[in-house]
Design a protein around this motif. Structure first.
Motif, PDB file in Angstrom:
ATOM      1  N   MET A   1       0.831  -1.220   0.000  1.00 34.54           N
ATOM      2  CA  MET A   1       0.000   0.000   0.000  1.00 34.54           C
ATOM      3  C   MET A   1       0.864   1.268   0.000  1.00 34.54           C
ATOM      4  O   MET A   1       0.502   2.284  -0.571  1.00 34.54           O
ATOM      5  CB  MET A   1      -0.930  -0.011   1.217  1.00 34.54           C
ATOM      6  N   GLN A   2       2.000   1.176   0.656  1.00 28.35           N
ATOM      7  CA  GLN A   2       2.908   2.305   0.656  1.00 28.35           C
ATOM      8  C   GLN A   2       3.384   2.632  -0.755  1.00 28.35           C
ATOM      9  O   GLN A   2       3.503   3.800  -1.143  1.00 28.35           O
ATOM     10  CB  GLN A   2       4.111   2.015   1.567  1.00 28.35           C
ATOM     11  N   THR A   3       3.615   1.582  -1.547  1.00 33.73           N
ATOM     12  CA  THR A   3       4.023   1.777  -2.945  1.00 33.73           C
ATOM     13  C   THR A   3       2.926   2.472  -3.729  1.00 33.73           C
ATOM     14  O   THR A   3       3.198   3.361  -4.554  1.00 33.73           O
ATOM     15  CB  THR A   3       4.356   0.422  -3.601  1.00 33.73           C
ATOM     16  N   ALA A   4       1.666   2.091  -3.471  1.00 30.82           N
ATOM     17  CA  ALA A   4       0.533   2.702  -4.165  1.00 30.82           C
ATOM     18  C   ALA A   4       0.445   4.193  -3.861  1.00 30.82           C
ATOM     19  O   ALA A   4       0.184   5.013  -4.759  1.00 30.82           O
ATOM     20  CB  ALA A   4      -0.764   1.999  -3.769  1.00 30.82           C
ATOM     21  N   PHE A   5       0.675   4.550  -2.602  1.00 31.32           N
ATOM     22  CA  PHE A   5       0.640   5.967  -2.228  1.00 31.32           C
ATOM     23  C   PHE A   5       1.800   6.738  -2.854  1.00 31.32           C
ATOM     24  O   PHE A   5       1.648   7.894  -3.251  1.00 31.32           O
ATOM     25  CB  PHE A   5       0.651   6.127  -0.704  1.00 31.32           C
ATOM     26  N   LEU A   6       2.959   6.094  -2.949  1.00 35.15           N
ATOM     27  CA  LEU A   6       4.100   6.748  -3.589  1.00 35.15           C
ATOM     28  C   LEU A   6       3.801   7.034  -5.061  1.00 35.15           C
ATOM     29  O   LEU A   6       4.114   8.116  -5.577  1.00 35.15           O
ATOM     30  CB  LEU A   6       5.349   5.862  -3.460  1.00 35.15           C
ATOM     31  N   ILE A   7       3.178   6.077  -5.737  1.00 34.61           N
ATOM     32  CA  ILE A   7       2.808   6.265  -7.143  1.00 34.61           C
ATOM     33  C   ILE A   7       1.768   7.370  -7.274  1.00 34.61           C
ATOM     34  O   ILE A   7       1.864   8.236  -8.152  1.00 34.61           O
ATOM     35  CB  ILE A   7       2.281   4.941  -7.740  1.00 34.61           C
ATOM     36  N   TYR A   8       0.753   7.350  -6.374  1.00 32.95           N
ATOM     37  CA  TYR A   8      -0.284   8.393  -6.410  1.00 32.95           C
ATOM     38  C   TYR A   8       0.339   9.769  -6.212  1.00 32.95           C
ATOM     39  O   TYR A   8       0.042  10.718  -6.957  1.00 32.95           O
ATOM     40  CB  TYR A   8      -1.337   8.131  -5.328  1.00 32.95           C
ATOM     41  N   ASN A   9       1.193   9.903  -5.216  1.00 31.14           N
ATOM     42  CA  ASN A   9       1.815  11.201  -4.925  1.00 31.14           C
ATOM     43  C   ASN A   9       2.669  11.691  -6.091  1.00 31.14           C
ATOM     44  O   ASN A   9       2.680  12.880  -6.417  1.00 31.14           O
ATOM     45  CB  ASN A   9       2.664  11.114  -3.655  1.00 31.14           C
ATOM     46  N   LEU A  10       3.382  10.772  -6.726  1.00 31.55           N
ATOM     47  CA  LEU A  10       4.216  11.144  -7.874  1.00 31.55           C
ATOM     48  C   LEU A  10       3.351  11.654  -9.025  1.00 31.55           C
ATOM     49  O   LEU A  10       3.632  12.714  -9.607  1.00 31.55           O
ATOM     50  CB  LEU A  10       5.050   9.940  -8.321  1.00 31.55           C
ATOM     51  N   LEU A  11       2.286  10.910  -9.333  1.00 29.96           N
ATOM     52  CA  LEU A  11       1.393  11.318 -10.425  1.00 29.96           C
ATOM     53  C   LEU A  11       0.704  12.637 -10.103  1.00 29.96           C
ATOM     54  O   LEU A  11       0.532  13.501 -10.974  1.00 29.96           O
ATOM     55  CB  LEU A  11       0.355  10.219 -10.686  1.00 29.96           C
ATOM     56  N   LEU A  13       1.797  15.075  -8.155  1.00 30.75           N
ATOM     57  CA  LEU A  13       2.754  16.176  -8.232  1.00 30.75           C
ATOM     58  C   LEU A  13       3.069  16.547  -9.681  1.00 30.75           C
ATOM     59  O   LEU A  13       3.205  17.731 -10.014  1.00 30.75           O
ATOM     60  CB  LEU A  13       4.041  15.811  -7.488  1.00 30.75           C
ATOM     61  N   VAL A  14       3.184  15.550 -10.541  1.00 23.27           N
ATOM     62  CA  VAL A  14       3.424  15.820 -11.962  1.00 23.27           C
ATOM     63  C   VAL A  14       2.260  16.612 -12.543  1.00 23.27           C
ATOM     64  O   VAL A  14       2.456  17.608 -13.260  1.00 23.27           O
ATOM     65  CB  VAL A  14       3.629  14.500 -12.742  1.00 23.27           C
ATOM     66  N   ALA A  15       1.031  16.177 -12.236  1.00 20.42           N
ATOM     67  CA  ALA A  15      -0.152  16.892 -12.729  1.00 20.42           C
ATOM     68  C   ALA A  15      -0.219  18.302 -12.153  1.00 20.42           C
ATOM     69  O   ALA A  15      -0.579  19.258 -12.860  1.00 20.42           O
ATOM     70  CB  ALA A  15      -1.415  16.113 -12.361  1.00 20.42           C
ATOM     71  N   LEU A  16       0.155  18.441 -10.871  1.00 24.07           N
ATOM     72  CA  LEU A  16       0.118  19.751 -10.222  1.00 24.07           C
ATOM     73  C   LEU A  16       1.101  20.724 -10.875  1.00 24.07           C
ATOM     74  O   LEU A  16       0.764  21.885 -11.140  1.00 24.07           O
ATOM     75  CB  LEU A  16       0.438  19.596  -8.736  1.00 24.07           C
ATOM     76  N   MET A 106     -10.292  24.186  -1.038  1.00 23.02           N
ATOM     77  CA  MET A 106      -9.749  22.892  -0.635  1.00 23.02           C
ATOM     78  C   MET A 106      -8.247  22.862  -0.931  1.00 23.02           C
ATOM     79  O   MET A 106      -7.830  23.173  -2.043  1.00 23.02           O
ATOM     80  CB  MET A 106     -10.459  21.796  -1.438  1.00 23.02           C
ATOM     81  N   PRO A 107      -7.418  22.506   0.065  1.00 22.30           N
ATOM     82  CA  PRO A 107      -5.976  22.456  -0.203  1.00 22.30           C
ATOM     83  C   PRO A 107      -5.633  21.332  -1.177  1.00 22.30           C
ATOM     84  O   PRO A 107      -6.387  20.366  -1.319  1.00 22.30           O
ATOM     85  CB  PRO A 107      -5.375  22.195   1.177  1.00 22.30           C
ATOM     86  N   PHE A 108      -4.498  21.478  -1.852  1.00 20.41           N
ATOM     87  CA  PHE A 108      -4.020  20.399  -2.702  1.00 20.41           C
ATOM     88  C   PHE A 108      -3.831  19.140  -1.864  1.00 20.41           C
ATOM     89  O   PHE A 108      -3.480  19.217  -0.682  1.00 20.41           O
ATOM     90  CB  PHE A 108      -2.692  20.776  -3.369  1.00 20.41           C
ATOM     91  N   ASP A 109      -4.030  17.992  -2.485  1.00 18.54           N
ATOM     92  CA  ASP A 109      -3.926  16.734  -1.753  1.00 18.54           C
ATOM     93  C   ASP A 109      -2.468  16.265  -1.676  1.00 18.54           C
ATOM     94  O   ASP A 109      -2.110  15.182  -2.148  1.00 18.54           O
ATOM     95  CB  ASP A 109      -4.801  15.664  -2.425  1.00 18.54           C
ATOM     96  N   ILE A 110      -1.669  17.122  -1.066  1.00 22.25           N
ATOM     97  CA  ILE A 110      -0.275  16.782  -0.791  1.00 22.25           C
ATOM     98  C   ILE A 110      -0.079  16.848   0.720  1.00 22.25           C
ATOM     99  O   ILE A 110      -0.670  17.682   1.396  1.00 22.25           O
ATOM    100  CB  ILE A 110       0.706  17.718  -1.526  1.00 22.25           C
TER     101      ILE A 110
END
Length: 418
Positions: A1-11, A13-16, A106-110
């Motif tokens: 699950m930690q890997t999934a969150f890392l992938i989500y955060n990376l994607l 941030l790129v979109a942001l 709403m703050p960014f989801d970071i």
């Protein structure tokens, strides 16, 4: 699950990085500074006398849907109401200006933006609306704060998308303390995605609990009837509706209210072009600039609604309501506001965002048309006053029968909010 969150955060941030400049500069200059500060969680809150509840409603429709709940809760709590859209901000600020409500973006989801936001406000509970599932917000806040989803829904499109990442969504849903959904079909979808059944309650659609203001418009008695109001329209629906209205060739008024304010100019240009092409004499005005009322020398009137937050009240003066977003595969806009005023409704074939419309159609409380048949359906209602009254009354009765979701939701919230 930690890997999934890392992938989500990376994607994320790129979109942001890509979209941030676009989102910043598309806003008016006076909004940019506040928008960017709040999106990164830089907030100040001086009032500390009441416990706080953070409620997130993405845009106008969600703000209106949970309005009664917000008013009830604001009597005992300080409400931090976040939205994503500028139009949601405007409507929320106007609607709750006399309540104990602070409206923010709403703050960014970071992680650090969410942490900063939570540190400023320290909410005793977080309430999300409909399908607003923000992974970092849920992951971080659920450690110390109950997170509740109200007026939950799950469209077929969203369900298919979430099902592809079920392993990730299941982890988020299990962190929610309570899930209140609109219908049984949504309950089944949430269970399929991994939500715990005992946490899910079918409370109904809070959009049925709307309260609309009676606004007396100074010009309303001077426009010709019948009045056809097309609400929350999208491109190219305005052209479809304009063509149908002009083809009717009646003495009457067409009011067009585009869903997005940035399209006002585009729609105005379209109206002027259609009038120029038409052999019918039609007078045109924008709602905010009405300087002269209807002239007997013209056979019809077209009004462009270029103001926000008044559509629900405008339905009161119409004879026929046309629901926007339903003649294209968007899924439809809210058909309940015209029902509130006992108005007959015409919708297009794409109303999948509002499954209850099937009951309206079955009970003949709404008429469905496509772009080719819209003019004929309009004509049928224009000619038949009794039919308009019958359909409008049936719609209102269904509206009353389905109300009460807010009361049920508030009762459940008491178990989770200190």
């Amino acid at each position: 699950m930690q890997t999934a969150f890392l992938i989500y955060n990376l994607l994320y941030l790129v979109a942001l990085i890509f979209f941030l400049p676009l989102e910043y500069f598309k806003r008016p200059t006076f909004l940019r500074k506040r928008w960017i500060k709040e999106k990164f969680g830089f907030l100040e809150e001086k009032e500390q006398n009441l416990p706080k509840i953070w409620i997130h409603a993405v845009s106008v429709g969600e703000v209106i849907a949970v309005s009664r709940m917000i008013r009830e809760l604001s009597e005992h709590y300080k409400i931090i109401l976040s939205t994503i859209t500028d139009t949601g901000q405007k409507v929320a600020q106007e609607r709750f200006k006399d309540c104990n409500v602070k409206v923010v973006y709403m703050p960014f989801d970071i992680s650090w933006a969410i942490n900063r936001f939570l540190k400023y406000f320290s909410p005793v509970a977080i309430i999300l609306t409909e399908t607003e599932l923000w992974p970092n917000l849920i992951r971080i806040a659920s450690k110390t704060t109950p997170i509740i989803l109200v007026n939950g829904r799950m469209s077929d499109k969203s369900f298919k998308g979430y099902y592809k990442i079920k392993f990730f969504i299941k982890h988020l849903l299990k962190k929610l303390s309570l899930i209140c959904v609109q219908e049984n079909s949504y309950k089944e979808k949430f269970i399929t995605l991994g939500a715990e059944e005992e946490k899910i309650h079918v409370t109904g659609n809070m959009k049925f609990d709307i309260e609309l203001k009676t606004i007396n418009f100074p010009w309303e008695n001077n426009i010709p009837h019948p009045v056809i109001l097309a609400g929350s329209t999208h491109e190219p629906e305005e052209e479809i509706i304009l063509n149908s209205f002009i083809s009717l060739g009646i003495n009457g008024t067409l009011i067009i209210a585009p869903r997005h304010p940035e399209r006002f100019g585009e729609v105005e240009t379209l109206i002027n072009r259609k009038i120029a092409q038409s052999l019918t004499k039609i007078q045109f005005s924008k709602l905010s600039e009405i300087k002269s009322f209807f002239s007997p020398r013209t056979s019809a009137l077209i009004l462009l609604v270029d103001q926000m937050g008044i559509l629900g009240s405008l339905y009161r003066i119409c004879d026929i309501a046309v629901v926007g977003g339903s003649f294209i595969p968007h899924g439809g806009q809210n058909p309940l506001e015209p029902s509130y005023w006992k108005k007959p409704i015409i919708c297009g074939p794409y109303m999948h965002n509002f499954p209850f419309i099937e009951e309206f159609i079955k009970e003949k409380a709404c008429l469905m048309a496509d772009k080719d048949s819209l003019m004929n359906v309009m004509r049928e209602l224009v000619k038949n006053y009794e039919l308009r009254q019958t359909i409008g009354n049936k719609a209102y009765q269904l509206f009353l029968n389905k109300s009460g979701a807010t009361k049920k939701t508030l009762k459940l919230l008491k178990k989770f909010i200190p």
